[in-house]
Scaffold this active site. Sequence first.
Site, PDB file in Angstrom:
ATOM      1  N   GLY A  31       0.791  -1.224   0.000  1.00 22.05           N
ATOM      2  CA  GLY A  31       0.000   0.000   0.000  1.00 22.05           C
ATOM      3  C   GLY A  31       0.822   1.272   0.000  1.00 22.05           C
ATOM      4  O   GLY A  31       2.021   1.257  -0.247  1.00 22.05           O
ATOM      5  N   HIS A  37       4.168   1.291  -8.092  1.00 13.81           N
ATOM      6  CA  HIS A  37       3.115   0.277  -7.995  1.00 13.81           C
ATOM      7  C   HIS A  37       2.217   0.317  -9.243  1.00 13.81           C
ATOM      8  O   HIS A  37       1.819  -0.719  -9.769  1.00 13.81           O
ATOM      9  CB  HIS A  37       2.234   0.527  -6.765  1.00 13.81           C
ATOM     10  N   GLN A  61       7.494  -9.683   7.823  1.00 14.01           N
ATOM     11  CA  GLN A  61       8.699  -9.345   7.069  1.00 14.01           C
ATOM     12  C   GLN A  61       9.442  -8.147   7.652  1.00 14.01           C
ATOM     13  O   GLN A  61      10.452  -7.720   7.122  1.00 14.01           O
ATOM     14  CB  GLN A  61       8.384  -9.127   5.590  1.00 14.01           C
ATOM     15  N   GLN A 148      11.766  -4.228  -9.886  1.00 12.00           N
ATOM     16  CA  GLN A 148      13.214  -4.467  -9.872  1.00 12.00           C
ATOM     17  C   GLN A 148      13.886  -3.828  -8.660  1.00 12.00           C
ATOM     18  O   GLN A 148      14.929  -4.281  -8.207  1.00 12.00           O
ATOM     19  CB  GLN A 148      13.854  -3.914 -11.150  1.00 12.00           C
ATOM     20  N   LYS A 149      13.271  -2.779  -8.113  1.00  8.37           N
ATOM     21  CA  LYS A 149      13.861  -2.104  -6.955  1.00  8.37           C
ATOM     22  C   LYS A 149      14.207  -3.103  -5.856  1.00  8.37           C
ATOM     23  O   LYS A 149      15.236  -2.981  -5.195  1.00  8.37           O
ATOM     24  CB  LYS A 149      12.890  -1.053  -6.396  1.00  8.37           C
ATOM     25  N   GLN A 153      14.480  -9.691  -3.491  1.00  9.48           N
ATOM     26  CA  GLN A 153      13.140 -10.263  -3.273  1.00  9.48           C
ATOM     27  C   GLN A 153      12.697 -11.059  -4.504  1.00  9.48           C
ATOM     28  O   GLN A 153      12.114 -12.141  -4.383  1.00  9.48           O
ATOM     29  CB  GLN A 153      12.159  -9.118  -2.997  1.00  9.48           C
ATOM     30  N   MET A 184      11.219   5.388  -6.480  1.00  5.84           N
ATOM     31  CA  MET A 184       9.975   5.626  -5.740  1.00  5.84           C
ATOM     32  C   MET A 184       9.784   4.544  -4.699  1.00  5.84           C
ATOM     33  O   MET A 184      10.084   3.367  -4.946  1.00  5.84           O
ATOM     34  CB  MET A 184       8.802   5.634  -6.699  1.00  5.84           C
ATOM     35  N   SER A 185       9.313   4.951  -3.534  1.00  5.32           N
ATOM     36  CA  SER A 185       9.097   4.006  -2.438  1.00  5.32           C
ATOM     37  C   SER A 185       8.081   4.622  -1.495  1.00  5.32           C
ATOM     38  O   SER A 185       8.069   5.854  -1.307  1.00  5.32           O
ATOM     39  CB  SER A 185      10.430   3.798  -1.692  1.00  5.32           C
ATOM     40  N   SER A 186       7.249   3.789  -0.908  1.00  7.16           N
ATOM     41  CA  SER A 186       6.279   4.307   0.057  1.00  7.16           C
ATOM     42  C   SER A 186       7.016   5.006   1.200  1.00  7.16           C
ATOM     43  O   SER A 186       6.514   5.973   1.784  1.00  7.16           O
ATOM     44  CB  SER A 186       5.430   3.167   0.621  1.00  7.16           C
TER      45      SER A 186
HETATM   46  P1  AMP Z   1       5.908  -2.483  -1.583  1.00 11.19           P
HETATM   47  O1  AMP Z   1       4.525  -1.958  -1.474  1.00 11.19           O
HETATM   48  O2  AMP Z   1       6.968  -1.475  -1.323  1.00 11.19           O
HETATM   49  O3  AMP Z   1       6.093  -3.778  -0.841  1.00 11.19           O
HETATM   50  O4  AMP Z   1       6.107  -2.849  -3.110  1.00 11.19           O
HETATM   51  C1  AMP Z   1       5.202  -3.668  -3.787  1.00 11.19           C
HETATM   52  C2  AMP Z   1       5.793  -4.016  -5.133  1.00 11.19           C
HETATM   53  O5  AMP Z   1       6.029  -2.814  -5.860  1.00 11.19           O
HETATM   54  C3  AMP Z   1       7.154  -4.738  -5.015  1.00 11.19           C
HETATM   55  O6  AMP Z   1       7.231  -5.733  -6.013  1.00 11.19           O
HETATM   56  C4  AMP Z   1       8.123  -3.626  -5.279  1.00 11.19           C
HETATM   57  O7  AMP Z   1       9.351  -4.074  -5.812  1.00 11.19           O
HETATM   58  C5  AMP Z   1       7.373  -2.798  -6.294  1.00 11.19           C
HETATM   59  N1  AMP Z   1       7.894  -1.440  -6.304  1.00 11.19           N
HETATM   60  C6  AMP Z   1       8.101  -0.638  -5.233  1.00 11.19           C
HETATM   61  N2  AMP Z   1       8.654   0.526  -5.622  1.00 11.19           N
HETATM   62  C7  AMP Z   1       8.816   0.444  -6.971  1.00 11.19           C
HETATM   63  C8  AMP Z   1       9.350   1.336  -7.959  1.00 11.19           C
HETATM   64  N3  AMP Z   1       9.845   2.528  -7.634  1.00 11.19           N
HETATM   65  N4  AMP Z   1       9.350   0.920  -9.239  1.00 11.19           N
HETATM   66  C9  AMP Z   1       8.855  -0.298  -9.574  1.00 11.19           C
HETATM   67  N5  AMP Z   1       8.343  -1.169  -8.688  1.00 11.19           N
HETATM   68  C10 AMP Z   1       8.326  -0.809  -7.410  1.00 11.19           C
END
Ligand code: AMP
Length: 280
Positions: A31, A37, A61, A148-149, A153, A184-186
């Site tokens: 989320g 995402h 995790q 890929q970030k 995993q 990008m990251s939450s």
């Molecule tokens: P998360 O919500 O951070 O656990 O991410 C959910 C999925 O989105 C995971 O497969 C992440 O690798 C992917 N994801 C997160 N950030 C990015 C990004 N900046 N670019 C592409 N995929 C992402």
Amino acid sequence: MQIFRHIAPLKAFLSERLAHRGSVGLVPTMGYLHRGHLALIDASQKQNALTVCSIYVNPSQFNNRDDFDQYPRSLDDDIAKLEIAHVDAVFCPDDVVMYDREPGIQIGFGNLALGMEGKYRPGHFNGVALAVAKLLNIVEPNHAYFGQKDWQQIVVVREMVRELKFNVDIKVVPTVREQTGLAMSSRNARLSPAGRDAAGVLYKALTKAGASLREGKTIEEVAGLVNSLVGASGVTTLEYFEVADSETLRPIKSVKEAASPMLFIAGYVEGVRLIDNLFL
Ligand code: AMP
């Protein structure tokens, strides 16, 4: 768009829709959705008749309770974004649905989880594997989409899928970045504007390191360069910089040792842990 909090209604929805014989794509997330995402969702929608996005902040995790507590959450905004993106179904279970009791099994990954995230976040990949395995069994997708970030995993999930014979194809989507290069990251939501700018140094360090390696510099020399670049910025701690084979994740001493070398970095900015990587 249908919203499911429980497994049985989601399964009923999928089996009813699948009477029309299309493939299903799963996009697992925690989320606080951003354009990264949405790129996964877009890839799934192009390749599947139905796209299911899961939103679940998976406690198993997180090796650090504060990190779990501070993880940004915004279910209503997320659901609005998914509606605009025309996702078919959202699965947002609570902890009781996902873990009706303390898990009695662990999933280990040997050498694949020894370094990097596995080293600095003990138990992290066991937790990821438990949640992803549950989601794959619940949704039974044809394709599941990962960014890929979080490359380590992806390697670990692919290994689990291969070893446990899950009937799913794991798809990788390139990292989506801010203008500064910051992945990008939450978690970026926890950075101040200055912190966000400063955090761009992680990707800059990776690209400079990659260019230097291609020019013939040694990994040791390049690690020194990364240390000084990061040290001169607002990144308070460089947790690791590694060059490893992208498939085995084995650290290498020379880029000639690996068929497909990859650069990995993790650091803290304003107390927020950020990771990134780059194929050489
Ligand atoms: P998360 O919500 O951070 O656990 O991410 C959910 C999925 O989105 C995971 O497969 C992440 O690798 C992917 N994801 C997160 N950030 C990015 C990004 N900046 N670019 C592409 N995929 C992402």
